[in-house]
Motif scaffolding. Structure first.
Motif, mmCIF file in Angstrom:
data_model
loop_
_atom_site.group_PDB
_atom_site.id
_atom_site.type_symbol
_atom_site.label_atom_id
_atom_site.label_comp_id
_atom_site.label_asym_id
_atom_site.label_seq_id
_atom_site.Cartn_x
_atom_site.Cartn_y
_atom_site.Cartn_z
ATOM 1 N N GLN A 20 51.637 51.381 26.878
ATOM 2 C CA GLN A 20 51.521 51.403 28.080
ATOM 3 C C GLN A 20 50.807 50.156 28.691
ATOM 4 O OE1 GLN A 20 49.259 55.020 29.278
ATOM 5 N NE2 GLN A 20 48.876 54.652 31.456
ATOM 6 N N VAL A 21 51.200 49.567 30.031
ATOM 7 C CA VAL A 21 50.531 48.490 30.212
ATOM 8 C C VAL A 21 49.092 49.011 31.164
ATOM 9 C CG1 VAL A 21 50.717 46.723 31.821
ATOM 10 C CG2 VAL A 21 52.643 47.165 30.493
ATOM 11 N N GLN A 22 48.137 48.097 31.062
ATOM 12 C CA GLN A 22 46.875 48.647 31.772
ATOM 13 C C GLN A 22 46.352 47.605 31.979
ATOM 14 O OE1 GLN A 22 44.431 51.236 29.013
ATOM 15 N NE2 GLN A 22 44.958 52.893 30.612
ATOM 16 N N LEU A 23 45.568 47.247 33.327
ATOM 17 C CA LEU A 23 44.869 46.243 33.825
ATOM 18 C C LEU A 23 43.459 46.724 34.365
ATOM 19 C CD1 LEU A 23 47.494 44.583 35.923
ATOM 20 C CD2 LEU A 23 47.146 43.942 33.909
ATOM 21 N N VAL A 24 42.527 46.251 33.564
ATOM 22 C CA VAL A 24 41.169 46.676 33.753
ATOM 23 C C VAL A 24 40.363 45.511 34.317
ATOM 24 C CG1 VAL A 24 38.971 47.435 32.598
ATOM 25 C CG2 VAL A 24 41.288 48.002 31.750
ATOM 26 N N GLU A 25 39.858 45.696 35.637
ATOM 27 C CA GLU A 25 39.177 44.678 36.302
ATOM 28 C C GLU A 25 37.687 44.608 36.214
ATOM 29 O OE1 GLU A 25 42.004 45.352 39.969
ATOM 30 O OE2 GLU A 25 39.895 45.040 40.225
ATOM 31 N N SER A 26 36.927 43.667 36.152
ATOM 32 C CA SER A 26 35.491 43.704 36.157
ATOM 33 C C SER A 26 34.945 42.666 37.033
ATOM 34 C CB SER A 26 34.749 43.485 34.640
ATOM 35 O OG SER A 26 35.401 42.383 34.208
ATOM 36 N N GLY A 27 33.850 42.703 37.534
ATOM 37 C CA GLY A 27 33.221 41.708 38.616
ATOM 38 C C GLY A 27 32.994 42.394 39.854
ATOM 39 N N GLY A 28 32.919 41.529 41.022
ATOM 40 C CA GLY A 28 32.825 42.117 42.332
ATOM 41 C C GLY A 28 31.369 42.676 42.407
ATOM 42 N N TYR A 34 39.657 44.425 45.933
ATOM 43 C CA TYR A 34 40.576 43.258 45.272
ATOM 44 C C TYR A 34 41.243 43.900 44.020
ATOM 45 C CZ TYR A 34 38.565 39.515 47.985
ATOM 46 O OH TYR A 34 38.271 38.832 48.981
ATOM 47 N N TYR A 35 42.624 43.825 43.986
ATOM 48 C CA TYR A 35 43.165 44.172 42.770
ATOM 49 C C TYR A 35 44.073 43.249 41.882
ATOM 50 C CZ TYR A 35 43.117 48.553 45.607
ATOM 51 O OH TYR A 35 42.614 49.759 46.401
ATOM 52 N N CYS A 36 43.999 43.493 40.839
ATOM 53 C CA CYS A 36 44.769 42.278 39.816
ATOM 54 C C CYS A 36 46.115 43.118 39.842
ATOM 55 C CB CYS A 36 44.181 42.702 38.326
ATOM 56 S SG CYS A 36 44.660 41.726 37.229
ATOM 57 N N HIS A 37 47.061 42.417 39.521
ATOM 58 C CA HIS A 37 48.647 42.736 39.559
ATOM 59 C C HIS A 37 49.553 41.918 38.674
ATOM 60 C CE1 HIS A 37 52.690 42.101 41.234
ATOM 61 N NE2 HIS A 37 52.542 43.575 41.373
ATOM 62 N N THR A 38 50.560 42.634 38.025
ATOM 63 C CA THR A 38 51.492 41.709 37.516
ATOM 64 C C THR A 38 52.861 42.805 37.587
ATOM 65 O OG1 THR A 38 52.217 41.008 35.455
ATOM 66 C CG2 THR A 38 51.439 42.970 35.206
ATOM 67 N N GLN A 39 53.780 42.111 37.639
ATOM 68 C CA GLN A 39 55.138 42.883 37.509
ATOM 69 C C GLN A 39 55.990 42.633 36.415
ATOM 70 O OE1 GLN A 39 58.724 41.688 40.284
ATOM 71 N NE2 GLN A 39 57.861 43.269 41.347
ATOM 72 N N ILE A 40 56.342 43.519 35.723
ATOM 73 C CA ILE A 40 57.164 43.388 34.433
ATOM 74 C C ILE A 40 58.533 44.149 34.597
ATOM 75 C CG2 ILE A 40 57.139 44.067 32.109
ATOM 76 C CD1 ILE A 40 54.397 44.280 32.103
ATOM 77 N N MET A 41 59.471 43.203 34.273
ATOM 78 C CA MET A 41 61.075 43.707 34.349
ATOM 79 C C MET A 41 61.430 44.243 32.844
ATOM 80 S SD MET A 41 63.464 43.243 36.344
ATOM 81 C CE MET A 41 63.046 41.753 37.406
ATOM 82 N N TYR A 68 52.334 46.721 38.310
ATOM 83 C CA TYR A 68 51.011 47.307 37.464
ATOM 84 C C TYR A 68 49.845 46.724 38.495
ATOM 85 C CZ TYR A 68 54.125 48.844 33.913
ATOM 86 O OH TYR A 68 55.261 49.272 33.128
ATOM 87 N N TRP A 69 49.011 47.836 38.515
ATOM 88 C CA TRP A 69 47.764 47.496 39.326
ATOM 89 C C TRP A 69 46.456 47.754 38.600
ATOM 90 C CZ3 TRP A 69 48.595 44.759 44.079
ATOM 91 C CH2 TRP A 69 49.973 45.011 44.537
#
Length: 119
Positions: free
Chosen positions: A1-9, A93-100, A108-109
């Motif tokens: 499972q793809v996960q994007l975890v942000e920090s900062g702000g 603000y959101y991190c993003h990627t797109q996987i085919m 994914y956000w």
């Protein structure tokens, strides 16, 4: 499972700086472009910056010269350095990627991180 975890702000005064990081898991990070989006109250989500697998970067006009995006493929992390912040940079603000995948592209956000620029 793809996960994007942000920090900062957080909260910063006009003219200040902040740095975001976004750590990816569940995928081969170096194969995919990464981006940062933002959404201000009452506005549509917009692309702020993105970085291709080879490091080519792209920025929305309003942040050119102030923001920098970078990636560390060894750490599966993408960064957004924001300098000379303006009140109009206030947004989530959101991190993003797109996987085919076989069935087509999937977006994914990250969880979203608030930035408030105010004196």
């Amino acid at each position: 499972q793809v996960q994007l975890v942000e920090s900062g702000g957080g909260l910063v005064q006009p003219g200040g700086s902040l740095r975001f990081s976004c750590s990816a898991s569940g995928t081969i990070f170096r194969f995919y472009a990464m981006g940062w989006y933002r959404q201000a109250p009452g506005k549509q989500r917009e692309l702020v910056a993105d970085i291709a697998t080879g490091g080519l970067t792209n920025f929305v006009d309003s942040v050119k010269g102030r923001f920098t995006i970078s990636r560390d493929n060894a750490q599966n992390t993408v960064y957004l350095q924001m300098n000379s912040l303006h009140p109009e940079d206030t947004a989530v603000y959101y991190c993003h990627t797109q996987i085919m995948w076989g069935g087509g592209p999937v977006d994914y956000w990250g969880q979203g991180t608030q930035v408030t620029v105010s004196s």
